[in-house]
Design a protein around this motif. Structure first.
Motif, mmCIF file in Angstrom:
data_model
loop_
_atom_site.group_PDB
_atom_site.id
_atom_site.type_symbol
_atom_site.label_atom_id
_atom_site.label_comp_id
_atom_site.label_asym_id
_atom_site.label_seq_id
_atom_site.Cartn_x
_atom_site.Cartn_y
_atom_site.Cartn_z
ATOM 1 N N GLU A 86 0.825 -1.200 0.000
ATOM 2 C CA GLU A 86 0.000 0.000 0.000
ATOM 3 C C GLU A 86 0.866 1.259 0.000
ATOM 4 O O GLU A 86 1.887 1.311 0.670
ATOM 5 N N GLN A 87 0.404 2.275 -0.734
ATOM 6 C CA GLN A 87 1.012 3.599 -0.703
ATOM 7 C C GLN A 87 2.516 3.553 -0.967
ATOM 8 O O GLN A 87 3.298 4.190 -0.268
ATOM 9 N N CYS A 88 2.908 2.785 -1.969
ATOM 10 C CA CYS A 88 4.321 2.670 -2.323
ATOM 11 C C CYS A 88 4.548 3.216 -3.719
ATOM 12 O O CYS A 88 3.658 3.180 -4.570
ATOM 13 N N ASP A 89 5.746 3.716 -3.961
ATOM 14 C CA ASP A 89 6.088 4.244 -5.273
ATOM 15 C C ASP A 89 7.490 3.779 -5.635
ATOM 16 O O ASP A 89 8.306 3.494 -4.758
ATOM 17 N N CYS A 90 7.740 3.694 -6.943
ATOM 18 C CA CYS A 90 9.073 3.258 -7.364
ATOM 19 C C CYS A 90 9.512 3.991 -8.618
ATOM 20 O O CYS A 90 8.702 4.492 -9.374
ATOM 21 N N ASN A 91 10.807 3.997 -8.819
ATOM 22 C CA ASN A 91 11.429 4.671 -9.940
ATOM 23 C C ASN A 91 11.950 3.640 -10.938
ATOM 24 O O ASN A 91 12.986 3.809 -11.521
ATOM 25 N N SER A 92 11.239 2.543 -11.118
ATOM 26 C CA SER A 92 11.691 1.461 -11.988
ATOM 27 C C SER A 92 10.620 1.142 -13.015
ATOM 28 O O SER A 92 9.467 1.524 -12.876
ATOM 29 N N ASN A 93 11.014 0.423 -14.053
ATOM 30 C CA ASN A 93 10.038 -0.029 -15.034
ATOM 31 C C ASN A 93 9.037 -0.994 -14.400
ATOM 32 O O ASN A 93 7.886 -1.050 -14.789
ATOM 33 N N TYR A 94 9.491 -1.763 -13.446
ATOM 34 C CA TYR A 94 8.635 -2.742 -12.772
ATOM 35 C C TYR A 94 8.662 -2.483 -11.274
ATOM 36 O O TYR A 94 9.705 -2.580 -10.650
ATOM 37 N N CYS A 95 7.509 -2.153 -10.703
ATOM 38 C CA CYS A 95 7.457 -1.962 -9.252
ATOM 39 C C CYS A 95 7.497 -3.294 -8.529
ATOM 40 O O CYS A 95 8.117 -3.433 -7.501
ATOM 41 N N ILE A 96 6.793 -4.279 -9.087
ATOM 42 C CA ILE A 96 6.753 -5.604 -8.475
ATOM 43 C C ILE A 96 6.978 -6.626 -9.575
ATOM 44 O O ILE A 96 6.388 -6.550 -10.636
ATOM 45 N N CYS A 97 7.803 -7.593 -9.299
ATOM 46 C CA CYS A 97 8.063 -8.626 -10.285
ATOM 47 C C CYS A 97 7.654 -9.983 -9.738
ATOM 48 O O CYS A 97 7.859 -10.273 -8.564
ATOM 49 N N ASN A 98 7.105 -10.811 -10.582
ATOM 50 C CA ASN A 98 6.852 -12.218 -10.277
ATOM 51 C C ASN A 98 6.058 -12.411 -8.990
ATOM 52 O O ASN A 98 6.524 -13.005 -8.037
ATOM 53 N N PHE A 99 4.842 -11.882 -8.960
ATOM 54 C CA PHE A 99 4.057 -12.006 -7.738
ATOM 55 C C PHE A 99 2.939 -13.035 -7.888
ATOM 56 O O PHE A 99 2.425 -13.254 -8.969
ATOM 57 N N ARG A 100 2.602 -13.645 -6.780
ATOM 58 C CA ARG A 100 1.483 -14.569 -6.696
ATOM 59 C C ARG A 100 0.657 -14.194 -5.471
ATOM 60 O O ARG A 100 1.211 -13.978 -4.394
ATOM 61 N N ARG A 101 -0.643 -14.119 -5.662
ATOM 62 C CA ARG A 101 -1.571 -13.860 -4.564
ATOM 63 C C ARG A 101 -1.294 -12.537 -3.834
ATOM 64 O O ARG A 101 -1.291 -12.481 -2.623
ATOM 65 N N ILE A 102 -1.046 -11.528 -4.596
ATOM 66 C CA ILE A 102 -0.884 -10.214 -3.975
ATOM 67 C C ILE A 102 -2.261 -9.705 -3.562
ATOM 68 O O ILE A 102 -3.233 -9.869 -4.288
ATOM 69 N N THR A 103 -2.369 -9.151 -2.395
ATOM 70 C CA THR A 103 -3.656 -8.713 -1.879
ATOM 71 C C THR A 103 -4.071 -7.367 -2.481
ATOM 72 O O THR A 103 -5.185 -7.194 -2.909
#
Length: 105
Positions: A86-103
């Motif tokens: 929640e309420q996160c930001d990133c300076n990348s092309n991908y904020c999250i990689c390879n996720f399963r069951r993210i809420t």
């Protein structure tokens, strides 16, 4: 809360500006990574390298460049088993990689 301003270079898995590996309902909150994170391995993230089993990442930002072999992301390189972001930001092309069951993101 915490801030990382240093650059990190790793040769194996689980590299991150804040926490390399966390699990079992861990909470990472109000953290900032300003450093560049690089690894020859996998699970490389600005805030968390790999999160598993009920991890919460809140109010955290990544401003560094993240590089690795696979499973790389600005917030987390990989997450599984009900992760809350929640309420996160990133300076990348991908904020999250390879996720399963993210809420939530």
């Amino acid at each position: 809360s915490c801030i990382n301003n240093g650059n990190i270079s790793a040769v194996n898995t689980f590299a991150s500006g804040i926490v390399a590996f966390c699990y079992n309902n861990s909470v990472i909150q109000i953290c900032i990574n300003n450093g560049n994170i690089s690894s020859e391995g996998t699970f490389v993230g600005g805030i968390v390298g790999m999160g598993n089993n009920g991890v919460t990442i809140k109010d955290s930002d990544n401003f560094g460049q993240i590089t690795g072999a696979t499973e790389i992301g600005g917030i987390t390189g990989q997450c599984s088993d009900y992760i809350l972001i929640e309420q996160c930001d990133c300076n990348s092309n991908y904020c999250i990689c390879n996720f399963r069951r993210i809420t939530k993101f």
